[in-house]
Design a protein around this motif. Structure first.
Motif, PDB file in Angstrom:
ATOM      1  N   HIS A 208       0.835  -1.198   0.000  1.00 55.93           N
ATOM      2  CA  HIS A 208       0.000   0.000   0.000  1.00 55.93           C
ATOM      3  C   HIS A 208       0.869   1.248   0.000  1.00 55.93           C
ATOM      4  CE1 HIS A 208      -3.526  -2.420   1.515  1.00 55.93           C
ATOM      5  NE2 HIS A 208      -2.516  -3.154   1.953  1.00 55.93           N
ATOM      6  N   ILE A 209       0.486   2.199  -0.810  1.00 54.68           N
ATOM      7  CA  ILE A 209       1.028   3.556  -0.720  1.00 54.68           C
ATOM      8  C   ILE A 209      -0.082   4.387  -0.087  1.00 54.68           C
ATOM      9  CG2 ILE A 209       1.858   5.543  -2.017  1.00 54.68           C
ATOM     10  CD1 ILE A 209       2.687   3.465  -4.211  1.00 54.68           C
ATOM     11  N   ILE A 210       0.197   4.952   1.067  1.00 56.20           N
ATOM     12  CA  ILE A 210      -0.855   5.594   1.858  1.00 56.20           C
ATOM     13  C   ILE A 210      -0.611   7.096   1.949  1.00 56.20           C
ATOM     14  CG2 ILE A 210      -2.031   5.635   4.094  1.00 56.20           C
ATOM     15  CD1 ILE A 210      -0.928   2.799   4.559  1.00 56.20           C
ATOM     16  N   ARG A 211      -1.686   7.844   1.794  1.00 58.95           N
ATOM     17  CA  ARG A 211      -1.638   9.286   2.046  1.00 58.95           C
ATOM     18  C   ARG A 211      -2.629   9.599   3.158  1.00 58.95           C
ATOM     19  NH1 ARG A 211      -3.741  12.889  -2.676  1.00 58.95           N
ATOM     20  NH2 ARG A 211      -5.736  12.281  -1.739  1.00 58.95           N
ATOM     21  N   LEU A 212      -2.158  10.295   4.202  1.00 50.08           N
ATOM     22  CA  LEU A 212      -3.048  10.698   5.289  1.00 50.08           C
ATOM     23  C   LEU A 212      -3.610  12.070   4.965  1.00 50.08           C
ATOM     24  CD1 LEU A 212      -4.313  10.188   8.038  1.00 50.08           C
ATOM     25  CD2 LEU A 212      -2.287  11.207   9.101  1.00 50.08           C
ATOM     26  N   ASP A 213      -4.906  12.125   4.733  1.00 43.89           N
ATOM     27  CA  ASP A 213      -5.540  13.379   4.330  1.00 43.89           C
ATOM     28  C   ASP A 213      -6.007  14.214   5.513  1.00 43.89           C
ATOM     29  OD1 ASP A 213      -5.248  12.692   1.607  1.00 43.89           O
ATOM     30  OD2 ASP A 213      -7.025  11.409   1.734  1.00 43.89           O
ATOM     31  N   ASP A 214      -6.375  13.576   6.610  1.00 37.91           N
ATOM     32  CA  ASP A 214      -6.816  14.324   7.796  1.00 37.91           C
ATOM     33  C   ASP A 214      -6.852  13.391   8.989  1.00 37.91           C
ATOM     34  OD1 ASP A 214      -7.572  16.489   9.291  1.00 37.91           O
ATOM     35  OD2 ASP A 214      -9.554  16.724   8.370  1.00 37.91           O
ATOM     36  N   ARG A 215      -6.810  13.975  10.171  1.00 33.69           N
ATOM     37  CA  ARG A 215      -6.880  13.200  11.410  1.00 33.69           C
ATOM     38  C   ARG A 215      -7.670  13.991  12.428  1.00 33.69           C
ATOM     39  NH1 ARG A 215      -1.767  12.845  12.699  1.00 33.69           N
ATOM     40  NH2 ARG A 215      -1.316  10.623  12.447  1.00 33.69           N
ATOM     41  N   ALA A 216      -8.563  13.308  13.157  1.00 35.16           N
ATOM     42  CA  ALA A 216      -9.269  13.909  14.284  1.00 35.16           C
ATOM     43  C   ALA A 216      -8.903  13.109  15.517  1.00 35.16           C
ATOM     44  CB  ALA A 216     -10.775  13.888  14.057  1.00 35.16           C
ATOM     45  N   GLU A 217      -8.186  13.734  16.445  1.00 37.10           N
ATOM     46  CA  GLU A 217      -7.760  13.020  17.641  1.00 37.10           C
ATOM     47  C   GLU A 217      -8.970  12.717  18.520  1.00 37.10           C
ATOM     48  OE1 GLU A 217      -4.957  11.851  17.913  1.00 37.10           O
ATOM     49  OE2 GLU A 217      -3.711  13.034  16.558  1.00 37.10           O
ATOM     50  N   GLY A 218      -8.888  11.605  19.228  1.00 39.42           N
ATOM     51  CA  GLY A 218      -9.977  11.236  20.126  1.00 39.42           C
ATOM     52  C   GLY A 218     -10.084  12.198  21.300  1.00 39.42           C
ATOM     53  N   ALA A 219     -11.312  12.394  21.768  1.00 37.27           N
ATOM     54  CA  ALA A 219     -11.559  13.294  22.890  1.00 37.27           C
ATOM     55  C   ALA A 219     -11.761  12.487  24.169  1.00 37.27           C
ATOM     56  CB  ALA A 219     -12.792  14.151  22.616  1.00 37.27           C
ATOM     57  N   GLU A 220     -11.494  13.125  25.304  1.00 34.23           N
ATOM     58  CA  GLU A 220     -11.751  12.462  26.579  1.00 34.23           C
ATOM     59  C   GLU A 220     -13.238  12.152  26.702  1.00 34.23           C
ATOM     60  OE1 GLU A 220     -10.366  14.688  29.887  1.00 34.23           O
ATOM     61  OE2 GLU A 220      -8.238  14.420  29.408  1.00 34.23           O
ATOM     62  N   LEU A 221     -13.544  10.951  27.186  1.00 38.90           N
ATOM     63  CA  LEU A 221     -14.932  10.555  27.365  1.00 38.90           C
ATOM     64  C   LEU A 221     -15.406  10.924  28.758  1.00 38.90           C
ATOM     65  CD1 LEU A 221     -14.881   6.987  25.787  1.00 38.90           C
ATOM     66  CD2 LEU A 221     -15.900   9.048  24.810  1.00 38.90           C
ATOM     67  N   PRO A 222     -16.588  11.534  28.895  1.00 36.05           N
ATOM     68  CA  PRO A 222     -17.140  11.758  30.236  1.00 36.05           C
ATOM     69  C   PRO A 222     -17.438  10.427  30.904  1.00 36.05           C
ATOM     70  CG  PRO A 222     -18.788  12.211  28.546  1.00 36.05           C
ATOM     71  CD  PRO A 222     -17.491  11.984  27.821  1.00 36.05           C
ATOM     72  N   PHE A 223     -17.546  10.444  32.213  1.00 34.48           N
ATOM     73  CA  PHE A 223     -17.684   9.184  32.947  1.00 34.48           C
ATOM     74  C   PHE A 223     -18.886   8.374  32.492  1.00 34.48           C
ATOM     75  CE2 PHE A 223     -19.419   6.713  36.497  1.00 34.48           C
ATOM     76  CZ  PHE A 223     -18.370   5.841  36.684  1.00 34.48           C
ATOM     77  N   ASP A 224     -20.003   9.032  32.228  1.00 37.56           N
ATOM     78  CA  ASP A 224     -21.203   8.281  31.851  1.00 37.56           C
ATOM     79  C   ASP A 224     -20.981   7.462  30.587  1.00 37.56           C
ATOM     80  OD1 ASP A 224     -22.582   9.155  34.021  1.00 37.56           O
ATOM     81  OD2 ASP A 224     -23.690  10.735  32.975  1.00 37.56           O
ATOM     82  N   LEU A 225     -20.176   7.954  29.660  1.00 40.16           N
ATOM     83  CA  LEU A 225     -19.878   7.190  28.444  1.00 40.16           C
ATOM     84  C   LEU A 225     -18.746   6.190  28.669  1.00 40.16           C
ATOM     85  CD1 LEU A 225     -20.098   9.949  25.665  1.00 40.16           C
ATOM     86  CD2 LEU A 225     -21.788   8.192  26.235  1.00 40.16           C
ATOM     87  N   ALA A 226     -17.837   6.533  29.558  1.00 46.93           N
ATOM     88  CA  ALA A 226     -16.672   5.673  29.791  1.00 46.93           C
ATOM     89  C   ALA A 226     -16.941   4.572  30.801  1.00 46.93           C
ATOM     90  CB  ALA A 226     -15.485   6.524  30.266  1.00 46.93           C
ATOM     91  N   ARG A 227     -18.069   4.629  31.525  1.00 43.57           N
ATOM     92  CA  ARG A 227     -18.326   3.709  32.643  1.00 43.57           C
ATOM     93  C   ARG A 227     -18.046   2.235  32.305  1.00 43.57           C
ATOM     94  NH1 ARG A 227     -22.956   5.253  33.745  1.00 43.57           N
ATOM     95  NH2 ARG A 227     -22.830   6.275  35.782  1.00 43.57           N
ATOM     96  N   PRO A 228     -18.580   1.683  31.196  1.00 43.63           N
ATOM     97  CA  PRO A 228     -18.325   0.251  30.930  1.00 43.63           C
ATOM     98  C   PRO A 228     -16.837  -0.073  30.783  1.00 43.63           C
ATOM     99  CG  PRO A 228     -20.121   1.065  29.563  1.00 43.63           C
ATOM    100  CD  PRO A 228     -19.491   2.266  30.193  1.00 43.63           C
ATOM    101  N   ARG A 229     -16.089   0.806  30.101  1.00 44.49           N
ATOM    102  CA  ARG A 229     -14.657   0.561  29.922  1.00 44.49           C
ATOM    103  C   ARG A 229     -13.911   0.710  31.238  1.00 44.49           C
ATOM    104  NH1 ARG A 229     -12.863   4.306  25.056  1.00 44.49           N
ATOM    105  NH2 ARG A 229     -10.838   3.852  25.990  1.00 44.49           N
ATOM    106  N   VAL A 230     -14.323   1.678  32.063  1.00 42.24           N
ATOM    107  CA  VAL A 230     -13.680   1.854  33.373  1.00 42.24           C
ATOM    108  C   VAL A 230     -13.864   0.600  34.216  1.00 42.24           C
ATOM    109  CG1 VAL A 230     -13.742   3.146  35.535  1.00 42.24           C
ATOM    110  CG2 VAL A 230     -13.930   4.361  33.358  1.00 42.24           C
TER     111      VAL A 230
END
Length: 265
Positions: A208-230
């Protein structure tokens, strides 16, 4: 064969054959020229396995092999090891307050995944085929052309890529972790936006020859969304501590010769 001067290993009078340790040593890394390190790591692993099997017999556990894959069941000893761990390892379940405190102290662990916009040119070739070398050579030729004219990426994708994305100039759209093979994902994670991989990225599909056109970094998850992973993270950590404590208990009560175990804090 074992490294020179390795003593016989026994666990409560049960000998662990040197041939089994030698076979297990293949699964343990060691610095070049230091085979004794891999040997000792293998001997410890097999000693722990023997301790767990002895504990299973002491408890009178019966092996109940499970299916672990299509047409494949656990071996009897694997089933016994699993059974004794299920019986003896009891990890605490974190409550809501503990989960909130852990999340507050480790916010960086709980983020939404990054998203990428990327394009690629695929030179397809299956591993182990004569076409593999040809595909690599063509990929490098295309990279040389892109070094001179990066704006030609879309045209070269339409002309050479074996991926259906060629119709869109190689554009793959939005990608999240898990959407691509690991090698492709690793390349994306290390690239700067607007750049093209300096070398072809090899995967089971080809190059593969890859070109990165854009990136959006992940944001911190509030506790209510992160609860299962925590909760899952804390439960895994608690289980690992409990398993480590069980092994330390069995080692302390056993008579083991030929291999030492580091002290457990």
């Amino acid at each position: 064969m074992p490294p020179p001067l390795q003593p016989e290993v026994t666990v409560n009078g049960e000998k662990i054959p040197a041939r089994l340790i030698a076979a297990e040593a293949q699964n343990h890394r060691a610095a070049p020229g230091k085979p004794g390190l891999a040997w000792r790591a293998a001997a410890r692993a097999l000693a722990v396995r023997e301790l767990l099997l002895q504990e299973a017999r002491r408890l009178g556990l019966e092996p109940k092999p499970r299916l672990v894959g299509p047409g494949r069941r656990e071996a009897t000893e694997e089933a016994l090891v699993r059974a004794v761990i299920e019986r003896r390892v009891q990890a605490s379940v974190p409550d809501e307050a503990a989960c909130r405190a852990f999340h507050a102290a480790h916010r960086d662990l709980f983020r939404s995944p990054p998203l990428y916009a990327a394009s690629h040119i695929l030179l397809a070739a299956a591993p182990g085929t004569p076409e593999r070398a040809d595909a690599r050579a063509v990929a490098r030729e295309i990279l040389a052309r892109l070094a001179a004219r990066p704006q030609a990426f879309e045209d070269l994708a339409r002309a050479h890529s074996a991926c259906p994305s060629r119709e869109a100039g190689g554009r793959l759209g939005q990608l999240a972790p898990g959407d691509t093979v690991p090698e492709f994902e690793t390349a994306l994670a290390t690239m700067a936006v607007g750049t093209i991989t300096p070398e072809p990225v090899e995967t089971r599909y080809g190059f593969h020859i890859i070109r990165l056109d854009d990136r959006a970094e992940g944001a911190e998850l509030p506790f209510d969304l992160a609860r299962p992973r925590v909760r899952e993270t804390m439960e895994r950590a608690a289980w690992a501590r409990a398993a480590k404590a069980l092994v330390a208990e069995l080692v302390a009560a056993a008579e083991i010769t030929g291999i030492d175990f580091p002290r457990v804090a």
